[in-house]
Scaffold this active site. Structure first.
Site, mmCIF file in Angstrom:
data_model
loop_
_atom_site.group_PDB
_atom_site.id
_atom_site.type_symbol
_atom_site.label_atom_id
_atom_site.label_comp_id
_atom_site.label_asym_id
_atom_site.label_seq_id
_atom_site.Cartn_x
_atom_site.Cartn_y
_atom_site.Cartn_z
ATOM 1 N N HIS A 90 0.840 -1.207 0.000
ATOM 2 C CA HIS A 90 0.000 0.000 0.000
ATOM 3 C C HIS A 90 0.875 1.258 0.000
ATOM 4 O O HIS A 90 0.678 2.172 -0.810
ATOM 5 C CB HIS A 90 -0.916 -0.027 1.226
ATOM 6 C CG HIS A 90 -1.743 1.211 1.407
ATOM 7 N ND1 HIS A 90 -3.085 1.272 1.096
ATOM 8 C CD2 HIS A 90 -1.418 2.451 1.870
ATOM 9 C CE1 HIS A 90 -3.541 2.484 1.351
ATOM 10 N NE2 HIS A 90 -2.540 3.223 1.827
ATOM 11 N N GLU A 91 1.828 1.285 0.907
ATOM 12 C CA GLU A 91 2.665 2.484 1.019
ATOM 13 C C GLU A 91 3.526 2.679 -0.226
ATOM 14 O O GLU A 91 3.779 3.808 -0.643
ATOM 15 C CB GLU A 91 3.529 2.409 2.278
ATOM 16 C CG GLU A 91 2.724 2.348 3.577
ATOM 17 C CD GLU A 91 1.738 3.496 3.734
ATOM 18 O OE1 GLU A 91 2.047 4.601 3.243
ATOM 19 O OE2 GLU A 91 0.659 3.283 4.320
ATOM 20 N N HIS A 151 1.682 4.569 -2.712
ATOM 21 C CA HIS A 151 1.804 6.025 -2.532
ATOM 22 C C HIS A 151 3.138 6.519 -3.077
ATOM 23 O O HIS A 151 3.198 7.532 -3.784
ATOM 24 C CB HIS A 151 1.734 6.379 -1.044
ATOM 25 C CG HIS A 151 0.371 6.231 -0.448
ATOM 26 N ND1 HIS A 151 -0.779 6.628 -1.089
ATOM 27 C CD2 HIS A 151 -0.030 5.721 0.751
ATOM 28 C CE1 HIS A 151 -1.834 6.377 -0.311
ATOM 29 N NE2 HIS A 151 -1.401 5.814 0.810
ATOM 30 N N HIS A 192 -5.331 7.423 -2.329
ATOM 31 C CA HIS A 192 -6.249 6.426 -1.794
ATOM 32 C C HIS A 192 -7.391 6.160 -2.768
ATOM 33 O O HIS A 192 -7.926 7.066 -3.401
ATOM 34 C CB HIS A 192 -6.816 6.905 -0.456
ATOM 35 C CG HIS A 192 -5.844 6.727 0.660
ATOM 36 N ND1 HIS A 192 -5.820 7.517 1.779
ATOM 37 C CD2 HIS A 192 -4.829 5.829 0.824
ATOM 38 C CE1 HIS A 192 -4.858 7.118 2.585
ATOM 39 N NE2 HIS A 192 -4.233 6.099 2.022
#
Lengths: 79, 421
Positions: free
Chosen positions: B115-116, B119, B125
């Site tokens: 997930h990170e 980014h 998101h």
């Protein structure tokens, strides 16, 4: 000032993750309409019933572990 | 999906600055490396780890305060991690979380890291609550994969992977049906030849013989279990077994078939037929130094990269060209975290150093060194090859108990994070 701690935490959550934006000018006080609008955006983005009220499901969602980055969700982006 | 920015290049370096204390370092590293692979599997992005100096993406764990990060964390729960958008490259994890892998407990490091990294690569998101890029952690999923929204988002930034390759083995072909097997007698770990050895998830070493499997540690060996009680759908009398920390996958080989598991769950679509390597393998092991799976048969070996196309026409290569001093046709092989490789054959085993050369003093006894078998005494053994009553009773009790489908294999084998060797 009349907010109970749980509501304060919810307000902080909405502010921290970008659902509530502090105005650039004027007092940093959110109107009830601002808060309900932010809650509606959060509920919609979280696939919760959209009421604009801080109900138990919304509180529970806000307690879940999450990423520290802000969310981009507001009524405009959701639309 | 939401796009926050993009890198101006498709080859990115990364550096892991520190690791969490809640996971063995090799498990944590494997989780982080796997996180990169989720994105490189669907884009032309390539990632290269550097151990020193500057890196495009820098991963680290810090607590409530950090000298290098203005965003503090908040202890266990709530905020788990955060990352900067391109082309800044910081990816930070809350060191107060219970970072885990392969379990529903705690917070899965691999999924949060993926997930990170999303980014760090430019994704914001997603509003799909089941997408990886959803802001709230949805928990551990054994069969985790990117959501179509995640794939669409990252491909909007960097394009599709060319050529499009499946994240599947090149050596496998058609799906075959599982073949039921008849139970074999319970083996004696102190005698006979092993079918396979495996350094599995959680750092547990498994020994396979007939229809049974048991764990071995520095302090002793565990009770015997029916293989099918732990890995449902898997037959006994295996040819070889290997676990890849790189992909978290376990491969079992028997005849011309391969089974793939994640922990104790068979991956849908398996078993499959081996297509490009010889059937009836002798042994298999994962070598951490080059992250390849080695498959051994007769006098030859195949070197297999799980995540990249392999030219199998180059194989088999002679075992003697790479491994010095090993016996022909080993019955099992395993590698340890330190890179040492062990070959097993008959009642003996050979230890190889990092240059893949058998070390002095080998071969040694499997029974003594691995199975903790001691010289037989009248009190300890009823007759040759028969274990003591107490050991047999314990073994039978445990074996019967694991037929209870409500029991969790992790619990039965003591693989929960609280268990220690």
């Amino acid at each position: 000032q009349a907010l109970v701690p749980a509501e304060e935490a919810a307000l902080e959550y909405l502010f921290q993750y970008g659902y509530l934006q502090k105005p650039l000018e004027g007092p940093h006080v959110f109107s009830p309409e601002d808060i309900m609008e932010a809650l509606r955006a959060f509920q919609q983005a979280s696939e919760l019933p959209v009421s604009g009220w801080l109900d138990d499901a919304t509180r529970a969602r806000m307690r879940q572990p999450r990423c520290g980055l802000a969310d981009p969700f507001n009524q405009k982006s959701l639309k | 999906y939401l796009l926050l920015g993009r890198w101006g290049k498709k080859h990115l370096t990364f550096r892991i600055l520190n690791l969490p204390s809640t996971l063995p370092s090799h498990v944590a590293r494997a989780a982080l490396l796997q996180a990169f692979q989720y994105w490189s599997n669907v884009t032309p992005l390539t990632f290269q780890e550097v151990k020193t100096g500057w890196a495009d993406i820098r991963l680290s764990f810090h607590g409530r305060q950090s000298l290098y990060c203005s965003n503090t964390f908040d202890g266990p729960g709530r905020v788990l991690a955060h990352a900067d958008i391109p082309e800044l490259g910081s990816v930070h994890f809350d060191e107060d979380e219970l970072w885990t892998e392969g379990t529903y407990r705690g917070v899965n490091l691999r999924i949060i890291a993926a997930h990170e990294l999303g980014h760090a690569l430019g994704l914001g998101h997603s509003r799909y609550t089941k997408a990886l890029m959803a802001p709230v952690y949805a928990g551990y999923h054994p069969y985790f994969k990117l959501h179509p929204d995640d794939v669409a988002g990252i491909q909007a930034l960097y394009g599709k992977k060319i050529p499009e390759t499946r994240d599947e083995e090149e050596m496998e072909l058609s799906t075959v049906s599982p073949v039921p097997t008849e139970p074999s007698p319970m083996p004696d770990p102190c005698s006979g030849e092993l079918d396979a050895m495996m350094l599995g998830p959680g750092g547990k070493t498994y020994a396979f013989k007939g229809d049974y499997v048991w764990t071995v540690t520095n302090s002793g060996r565990g009770p015997l279990f029916r293989i099918s009680a732990l890995w449902e759908g898997l037959p006994g009398n295996l040819d070889a077994a290997v676990y890849s920390p790189r992909t978290q996958r376990i491969y079992f080989f028997k005849g011309d078939k391969v089974w793939r598991y994640i922990n104790f769950k068979m991956v849908p679509g398996f078993p499959r037929k081996l297509n490009r390597i010889a059937p009836n393998l002798d042994a298999a092991f994962y070598w951490p130094f080059n992250k390849k799976v080695f498959l051994l048969k007769g006098l030859g070996y195949w070197q297999w990269d799980e995540l990249a196309p392999v030219d199998f026409s180059r194989y088999p290569q002679p075992i003697s060209s790479l491994f010095t001093g090993v016996p022909p046709q080993p019955s099992a092989a395993v590698s340890r975290h330190d890179g040492r490789v062990y070959f097993f054959k008959g009642k003996k085993y050979w230890r190889l150093n990092r240059q893949l050369r058998v070390e002095k003093g080998y071969p040694r006894s499997i029974a003594h060194d691995w199975m903790h078998c001691h010289p037989q005494t009248p009190d300890a053994t009823l007759s040759s090859g028969v274990t003591t009553g107490s050991v047999m009773k314990r073994t039978l009790t445990t074996t019967l108990s694991v037929t209870d489908p409500t029991l969790n294999a992790d619990t039965v084998l003591g693989l929960t994070p609280s268990a220690t060797d």
